[in-house]
Design a protein around this motif. Structure first.
Motif, PDB file in Angstrom:
ATOM      1  N   ALA A  30      16.063 -16.447   0.978  1.00  0.00           N
ATOM      2  CA  ALA A  30      15.673 -17.343   2.072  1.00  0.00           C
ATOM      3  C   ALA A  30      14.161 -17.575   2.070  1.00  0.00           C
ATOM      4  N   TYR A  31      13.399 -16.559   1.665  1.00  0.00           N
ATOM      5  CA  TYR A  31      11.950 -16.676   1.590  1.00  0.00           C
ATOM      6  C   TYR A  31      11.404 -15.614   0.643  1.00  0.00           C
ATOM      7  N   ASN A  32      10.157 -15.757   0.263  1.00  0.00           N
ATOM      8  CA  ASN A  32       9.491 -14.770  -0.589  1.00  0.00           C
ATOM      9  C   ASN A  32       9.122 -13.547   0.247  1.00  0.00           C
ATOM     10  N   ASN A  33       8.985 -12.411  -0.410  1.00  0.00           N
ATOM     11  CA  ASN A  33       8.557 -11.160   0.244  1.00  0.00           C
ATOM     12  C   ASN A  33       9.463 -10.775   1.407  1.00  0.00           C
ATOM     13  N   GLN A  34      10.765 -10.838   1.184  1.00  0.00           N
ATOM     14  CA  GLN A  34      11.716 -10.482   2.248  1.00  0.00           C
ATOM     15  C   GLN A  34      11.714  -8.985   2.499  1.00  0.00           C
ATOM     16  N   VAL A  35      11.615  -8.629   3.761  1.00  0.00           N
ATOM     17  CA  VAL A  35      11.711  -7.246   4.201  1.00  0.00           C
ATOM     18  C   VAL A  35      13.086  -7.076   4.839  1.00  0.00           C
ATOM     19  N   THR A  36      13.772  -5.999   4.465  1.00  0.00           N
ATOM     20  CA  THR A  36      15.061  -5.666   5.066  1.00  0.00           C
ATOM     21  C   THR A  36      14.918  -4.334   5.787  1.00  0.00           C
ATOM     22  N   VAL A  37      15.281  -4.330   7.060  1.00  0.00           N
ATOM     23  CA  VAL A  37      15.220  -3.122   7.887  1.00  0.00           C
ATOM     24  C   VAL A  37      16.651  -2.622   8.061  1.00  0.00           C
ATOM     25  N   ALA A  58       0.816  -1.217   0.000  1.00  0.00           N
ATOM     26  CA  ALA A  58       0.000   0.000   0.000  1.00  0.00           C
ATOM     27  C   ALA A  58       0.850   1.267   0.000  1.00  0.00           C
ATOM     28  N   LEU A  59       2.112   1.158   0.431  1.00  0.00           N
ATOM     29  CA  LEU A  59       3.005   2.322   0.456  1.00  0.00           C
ATOM     30  C   LEU A  59       3.568   2.589  -0.932  1.00  0.00           C
ATOM     31  N   PRO A  60       3.800   3.846  -1.267  1.00  0.00           N
ATOM     32  CA  PRO A  60       4.434   4.135  -2.561  1.00  0.00           C
ATOM     33  C   PRO A  60       5.891   3.671  -2.548  1.00  0.00           C
ATOM     34  N   THR A  61       6.398   3.325  -3.714  1.00  0.00           N
ATOM     35  CA  THR A  61       7.813   2.976  -3.845  1.00  0.00           C
ATOM     36  C   THR A  61       8.599   4.263  -3.975  1.00  0.00           C
ATOM     37  N   LEU A  62       9.491   4.527  -3.028  1.00  0.00           N
ATOM     38  CA  LEU A  62      10.285   5.750  -3.007  1.00  0.00           C
ATOM     39  C   LEU A  62      11.508   5.654  -3.909  1.00  0.00           C
ATOM     40  N   GLN A  63      12.038   4.454  -4.021  1.00  0.00           N
ATOM     41  CA  GLN A  63      13.242   4.214  -4.826  1.00  0.00           C
ATOM     42  C   GLN A  63      13.233   2.741  -5.200  1.00  0.00           C
ATOM     43  N   GLN A  64      13.792   2.445  -6.359  1.00  0.00           N
ATOM     44  CA  GLN A  64      13.847   1.064  -6.804  1.00  0.00           C
ATOM     45  C   GLN A  64      15.288   0.696  -7.096  1.00  0.00           C
ATOM     46  N   SER A  65      15.751  -0.384  -6.460  1.00  0.00           N
ATOM     47  CA  SER A  65      17.090  -0.895  -6.763  1.00  0.00           C
ATOM     48  C   SER A  65      16.931  -2.081  -7.699  1.00  0.00           C
ATOM     49  N   HIS A  66      18.020  -2.762  -7.970  1.00  0.00           N
ATOM     50  CA  HIS A  66      17.972  -3.910  -8.877  1.00  0.00           C
ATOM     51  C   HIS A  66      17.054  -5.009  -8.350  1.00  0.00           C
ATOM     52  N   TRP A  93      12.956  -1.944   3.094  1.00  0.00           N
ATOM     53  CA  TRP A  93      13.024  -2.404   1.718  1.00  0.00           C
ATOM     54  C   TRP A  93      12.187  -3.666   1.566  1.00  0.00           C
ATOM     55  N   LEU A  94      11.464  -3.802   0.454  1.00  0.00           N
ATOM     56  CA  LEU A  94      10.726  -5.018   0.114  1.00  0.00           C
ATOM     57  C   LEU A  94      11.374  -5.617  -1.116  1.00  0.00           C
ATOM     58  N   SER A  95      11.839  -6.849  -0.982  1.00  0.00           N
ATOM     59  CA  SER A  95      12.520  -7.519  -2.080  1.00  0.00           C
ATOM     60  C   SER A  95      11.524  -7.958  -3.150  1.00  0.00           C
ATOM     61  N   ARG A  96      11.935  -7.858  -4.400  1.00  0.00           N
ATOM     62  CA  ARG A  96      11.159  -8.385  -5.516  1.00  0.00           C
ATOM     63  C   ARG A  96      11.614  -9.804  -5.865  1.00  0.00           C
ATOM     64  N   MET A  97      12.666 -10.274  -5.225  1.00  0.00           N
ATOM     65  CA  MET A  97      13.190 -11.610  -5.504  1.00  0.00           C
ATOM     66  C   MET A  97      12.421 -12.659  -4.692  1.00  0.00           C
ATOM     67  N   THR A  98      12.518 -13.906  -5.116  1.00  0.00           N
ATOM     68  CA  THR A  98      11.782 -14.995  -4.483  1.00  0.00           C
ATOM     69  C   THR A  98      12.734 -16.120  -4.088  1.00  0.00           C
ATOM     70  N   ASP A 138      15.190  -4.673  -4.996  1.00  0.00           N
ATOM     71  CA  ASP A 138      14.297  -4.260  -3.916  1.00  0.00           C
ATOM     72  C   ASP A 138      13.596  -2.944  -4.229  1.00  0.00           C
ATOM     73  N   GLU A 139      12.533  -2.697  -3.477  1.00  0.00           N
ATOM     74  CA  GLU A 139      11.833  -1.418  -3.527  1.00  0.00           C
ATOM     75  C   GLU A 139      11.885  -0.781  -2.146  1.00  0.00           C
ATOM     76  N   LEU A 140      12.325   0.461  -2.093  1.00  0.00           N
ATOM     77  CA  LEU A 140      12.350   1.213  -0.840  1.00  0.00           C
ATOM     78  C   LEU A 140      10.937   1.697  -0.552  1.00  0.00           C
ATOM     79  N   LYS A 141      10.398   1.263   0.571  1.00  0.00           N
ATOM     80  CA  LYS A 141       9.020   1.584   0.913  1.00  0.00           C
ATOM     81  C   LYS A 141       8.892   2.636   2.001  1.00  0.00           C
TER      82      LYS A 141
END
Length: 69
Positions: free
Chosen positions: A45-52, A12-20, A34-39, A22-25
């Motif tokens: 390690a898992y789908n929908n990885q969040v990095t803080v 629901a949050l806008p994407t502020l920046q997009q890396s190769h 960051w929310l990963s687009r990788m699976t 991940d999306e900065l939320k």
């Protein structure tokens, strides 16, 4: 940052920046989410990885990763 965001919260949050990969939320200046687009198929390690990340002593450091559900 203690709050764990759900996948719905993050999408629901806008994407502020997009890396190769991940999306900065969220970027407060001291914390980034960051929310990963990788699976799992891409080797994650898992789908929908969040990095803080937290900005401390002049650098960004990963403090937590988790799977957004």
């Amino acid at each position: 940052m203690a709050k764990k965001f759900t996948l719905g919260d993050l999408k629901a949050l806008p994407t502020l920046q997009q890396s190769h990969t991940d999306e900065l939320k969220l970027d407060t200046g001291n914390d980034r989410i960051w929310l990963s687009r990788m699976t799992v198929a891409d080797g994650m390690a898992y789908n929908n990885q969040v990095t803080v990340e937290v900005y401390t002593n002049g650098k960004w450091s990963t403090t937590e990763t988790y799977q957004a559900q």
